[in-house]
Design an enzyme around this catalytic site. Structure first.
Site, PDB file in Angstrom:
ATOM      1  N   ARG A  76      23.951 102.295  62.679  1.00 42.83           N
ATOM      2  CA  ARG A  76      23.397 102.683  61.374  1.00 42.83           C
ATOM      3  C   ARG A  76      21.896 102.916  61.534  1.00 42.83           C
ATOM      4  O   ARG A  76      21.180 102.060  62.061  1.00 42.83           O
ATOM      5  CB  ARG A  76      23.653 101.604  60.329  1.00 42.83           C
ATOM      6  CG  ARG A  76      23.128 101.955  58.930  1.00 42.83           C
ATOM      7  CD  ARG A  76      23.311 100.773  57.978  1.00 42.83           C
ATOM      8  NE  ARG A  76      24.712 100.421  57.850  1.00 42.83           N
ATOM      9  CZ  ARG A  76      25.143  99.211  57.486  1.00 42.83           C
ATOM     10  NH1 ARG A  76      24.281  98.222  57.277  1.00 42.83           N
ATOM     11  NH2 ARG A  76      26.434  98.968  57.373  1.00 42.83           N
ATOM     12  N   ARG A 146      16.348  95.810  54.451  1.00 40.22           N
ATOM     13  CA  ARG A 146      17.224  96.911  54.851  1.00 40.22           C
ATOM     14  C   ARG A 146      16.548  98.243  54.528  1.00 40.22           C
ATOM     15  O   ARG A 146      15.414  98.294  54.044  1.00 40.22           O
ATOM     16  CB  ARG A 146      18.567  96.804  54.127  1.00 40.22           C
ATOM     17  CG  ARG A 146      19.383  95.558  54.505  1.00 40.22           C
ATOM     18  CD  ARG A 146      20.035  95.696  55.860  1.00 40.22           C
ATOM     19  NE  ARG A 146      20.843  94.540  56.218  1.00 40.22           N
ATOM     20  CZ  ARG A 146      22.154  94.455  56.057  1.00 40.22           C
ATOM     21  NH1 ARG A 146      22.816  95.451  55.494  1.00 40.22           N
ATOM     22  NH2 ARG A 146      22.810  93.370  56.438  1.00 40.22           N
ATOM     23  N   LYS A 211      20.496  89.503  54.138  1.00 43.30           N
ATOM     24  CA  LYS A 211      19.944  90.848  53.985  1.00 43.30           C
ATOM     25  C   LYS A 211      19.127  90.943  52.709  1.00 43.30           C
ATOM     26  O   LYS A 211      19.332  90.183  51.751  1.00 43.30           O
ATOM     27  CB  LYS A 211      21.070  91.876  53.963  1.00 43.30           C
ATOM     28  CG  LYS A 211      22.107  91.642  52.866  1.00 43.30           C
ATOM     29  CD  LYS A 211      23.282  92.580  53.068  1.00 43.30           C
ATOM     30  CE  LYS A 211      24.412  92.259  52.093  1.00 43.30           C
ATOM     31  NZ  LYS A 211      25.604  93.088  52.329  1.00 43.30           N
ATOM     32  N   LYS A 213      17.575  93.963  50.020  1.00 43.28           N
ATOM     33  CA  LYS A 213      17.637  95.377  49.663  1.00 43.28           C
ATOM     34  C   LYS A 213      16.561  95.733  48.635  1.00 43.28           C
ATOM     35  O   LYS A 213      16.358  94.999  47.669  1.00 43.28           O
ATOM     36  CB  LYS A 213      19.024  95.726  49.126  1.00 43.28           C
ATOM     37  CG  LYS A 213      20.127  95.513  50.156  1.00 43.28           C
ATOM     38  CD  LYS A 213      21.490  95.900  49.632  1.00 43.28           C
ATOM     39  CE  LYS A 213      22.556  95.756  50.715  1.00 43.28           C
ATOM     40  NZ  LYS A 213      23.893  96.155  50.229  1.00 43.28           N
ATOM     41  N   CYS A 436      33.980 102.613  49.782  1.00 46.75           N
ATOM     42  CA  CYS A 436      33.418 102.052  51.007  1.00 46.75           C
ATOM     43  C   CYS A 436      34.233 102.550  52.197  1.00 46.75           C
ATOM     44  O   CYS A 436      35.301 103.146  52.040  1.00 46.75           O
ATOM     45  CB  CYS A 436      33.400 100.536  50.948  1.00 46.75           C
ATOM     46  SG  CYS A 436      35.037  99.779  51.100  1.00 46.75           S
ATOM     47  N   CYS A 442      36.173  98.574  59.446  1.00 45.63           N
ATOM     48  CA  CYS A 442      35.506  97.399  58.875  1.00 45.63           C
ATOM     49  C   CYS A 442      36.331  96.142  59.130  1.00 45.63           C
ATOM     50  O   CYS A 442      37.520  96.085  58.782  1.00 45.63           O
ATOM     51  CB  CYS A 442      35.280  97.582  57.376  1.00 45.63           C
ATOM     52  SG  CYS A 442      34.522  96.135  56.595  1.00 45.63           S
ATOM     53  N   CYS A 481      37.408  95.291  49.949  1.00 48.45           N
ATOM     54  CA  CYS A 481      37.336  93.844  49.775  1.00 48.45           C
ATOM     55  C   CYS A 481      36.342  93.557  48.669  1.00 48.45           C
ATOM     56  O   CYS A 481      35.820  94.459  48.021  1.00 48.45           O
ATOM     57  CB  CYS A 481      36.942  93.148  51.080  1.00 48.45           C
ATOM     58  SG  CYS A 481      35.207  93.359  51.536  1.00 48.45           S
ATOM     59  N   CYS A 485      30.504  96.870  48.838  1.00 47.83           N
ATOM     60  CA  CYS A 485      29.645  97.822  49.529  1.00 47.83           C
ATOM     61  C   CYS A 485      29.518  99.162  48.805  1.00 47.83           C
ATOM     62  O   CYS A 485      28.559  99.887  49.042  1.00 47.83           O
ATOM     63  CB  CYS A 485      30.149  98.042  50.957  1.00 47.83           C
ATOM     64  SG  CYS A 485      29.874  96.618  52.031  1.00 47.83           S
TER      65      CYS A 485
END
Length: 564
Positions: A76, A146, A211, A213, A436, A442, A481, A485
């Site tokens: 990424r 991020r 993380k 954001k 996602c 994943c 899930c 995301c």
């Protein structure tokens, strides 16, 4: 770290501290003949923008044959604001063909690109090639700031250049500074620090608990769901210039389905910071917020490591006072915010005199060629011949900017030749969808998402047509899930994977991205999703008040009405 201290923190915290500022033993592992990395290196690699994955479609077969899983890497990039020059985009396109098993690219909700299916032996070459194109992957993943996102729409208004300036300055302040990245992936040479210098002045040895954001938008245009971020900056525009920002804190979509103490949260207004010429004041405020998460965030249980849990545990008043202490000044109360749209910038728009930009819908963010739509080839040819700037949006779409008006017919013709529809040829509901990645790459997914939503959308297009909702702004999002995301928890309609082939349905939310939805039904089979939502949409059509939107109607009608 003592043994007693290690018992108080998660295993990942120990790995980070022992990684020597993200070096681990990655260099040595790149030279062995293994197809995968060790568990410790897998955690460190995330900071370098790399996830180790395996093809889950092949797991059962390979296990039956007594073989190792088919491991590959996902890379990424970190692309602040999602902006690439034409030649940079073409490097990604070439790498996707040369080194990925899937021969495609994936736009993420963080306005960046992912390359899936890169074998371990090709990892260093891929990252080094991106670096030579002035693109980094450092900080695209991991427990640090991020990719900083920003409204992708171009234009000649001064505030757009000002936002871009502030975005880049903030991304630089919040980025990891470790020299490990260049040592491992670029030139292999350790960098000697001068006396008194530190390699990570902001993050230290252990970085953040989770993380972090950050998003920037102009007031009124919430095209990227600013409330879903740990830190949001909403630009107030006067006379075409930014006069200041309202600062939002504590947003985050992630939750764990089996843990009722985890939850999505929209960020809360903290303060207003005038811009004027004092951009440094905005940056200092943001850094102070990050250091509070660094110093007080939960490092014992990663489920609760995000800043939203810290704020709810300590309270907004405590958080505000802590920011003021670190800044040495009182905070100015936040301004009232007004939102007009949450739509993406699709279709043709005026960029400046004689110049246009085109927002293209990318089905579920996947840039690929199929038998019916040669999207990847079309974009490559257009970028190579017409040289537009590339801007990825937070809704997984792409903007081609800087296009002379006389070139518009030629670009449209190139797209149609490749079977790529223009946005006005797509239904409104299809334009407002996101999914996602989920299976097969994943490791967290329990149900299909990107590969399933295309089969579901024709049912909703027919349903919306029957009910007269074709022009309604109703967002539909699907995830494999509960981690969120594709930002499902503020969508109007969300399908969240709960088990293979089964989903929880969440309804409500807001097409403006300013309200959370709530669970409507649990573990619904994929084949029954549209049927389950139909009665609610029928009720909305029959009982809405005036021009009431779906989310407002749902919050007024209430979930209990439909649960019995």
């Amino acid at each position: 770290m003592s043994a007693a201290d290690e018992e108080k923190v998660s295993k990942v915290e120990i790995i980070k501290r022992q990684s020597r500022r993200l070096r681990g033993t990655i260099t040595e592992a790149l030279q062995d003949d293994q197809t995968k990395f060790s568990d410790d290196n897998v955690q460190v690699l995330k900071f370098h923008g790399v996830y180790q994955q395996d093809d889950r479609d092949l797991r059962a077969q390979l296990k039956h044959e007594g073989k190792e899983r088919h491991y590959s890497m996902m890379i990424r990039a970190r692309i602040p604001g999602g902006v690439l020059f034409p030649d940079q985009y073409l490097v990604f396109d070439r790498l996707a063909d040369e080194y990925t098993e899937y021969k495609n690219m994936r736009i993420t909700t963080r306005q960046t690109l992912q390359l899936h299916g890169i074998l371990k032996r090709n990892l260093k070459t891929t990252i080094k090639t991106l670096n030579e194109a002035l693109v980094t992957t450092l900080g695209a993943c991991g427990d640090s700031g991020r990719n900083t996102i920003c409204c992708a729409a171009p234009g000649d208004e001064p505030f757009r250049d000002e936002m871009r300036h502030d975005l880049l300055a903030l991304a630089d302040r919040l980025s990891a500074k470790t020299n490990a990245y260049h040592e491992i992936w670029v030139d292999g040479k350790p960098v000697e620090l001068g006396e008194g210098e530190t390699e990570e002045p902001l993050y230290g040895e252990v970085y953040l608990p989770r993380k972090f954001k950050v998003a920037i938008v102009p007031e009124g245009d919430n095209c990227l769901d600013v409330y879903d971020n740990d830190l949001g900056l909403v630009a107030h525009i006067e006379g075409g210039h930014i006069v200041g920002y309202t600062v939002l804190v504590g947003g985050g979509m992630g939750r764990t389905a089996i843990d009722q103490d985890t939850y999505p949260r929209l960020s809360s207004p903290l303060c207003y910071v005038a811009r004027d010429e004092a951009v440094e004041m905005i940056l200092d405020t943001c850094v102070a917020i990050v250091t509070i998460e660094r110093d007080f965030g939960d490092r014992s249980n990663r489920r609760f490591g995000r800043m939203k849990y810290l704020i709810d545990r300590r309270g907004m008043e405590w958080f505000r006072e802590e920011v003021e202490t670190r800044l040495g000044r009182k905070l100015v109360p936040p301004r009232q915010l007004e939102w007009l749209s949450g739509n993406d910038h699709l279709g043709w728009h005026v960029e400046r005199e004689g110049i246009s930009y085109l927002g293209l819908f990318i089905p579920y963010g996947r840039i690929k060629d199929t038998e019916t739509m040669r999207l990847k080839s079309a974009l490559r040819d257009i970028v190579h011949e017409f040289r537009p700037m590339i801007r990825f949006t937070s809704q997984q779409n792409v903007i081609l900017s800087g296009i002379a008006n006389e070139l518009r017919p030629a670009i449209e013709a190139r797209l149609r030749e490749s079977g790529v529809p223009l946005p006005d040829e797509l239904s409104h509901v299809r334009q407002n969808t996101m999914a996602c990645v989920s299976l097969p790459t994943c490791g967290l997914a329990v149900a299909e998402s990107e590969r399933a939503l295309p089969d579901l959308m024709p049912q909703f297009e027919q349903l919306f047509d029957e009910l007269g909702l074709t022009d309604e702004d109703i967002t539909i999002r699907m995830t494999g899930c509960s981690n969120g995301c594709a930002r499902p928890y503020n969508a109007n309609i969300a399908f969240i994977g709960r088990a293979p082939g089964k989903y929880d349905i969440f309804l409500g939310g807001s097409s403006l991205g300013i309200a959370l939805n709530e669970r409507f039904q649990e573990t619904v089979p994929f084949e029954q999703l549209a049927h389950s939502v139909r009665p609610v949409l029928e009720s909305f059509v029959q009982k809405r008040e005036g021009s009431e939107d779906f989310g407002t109607y749902w919050r007024r009608a209430g979930v209990l009405k439909y649960c019995h």
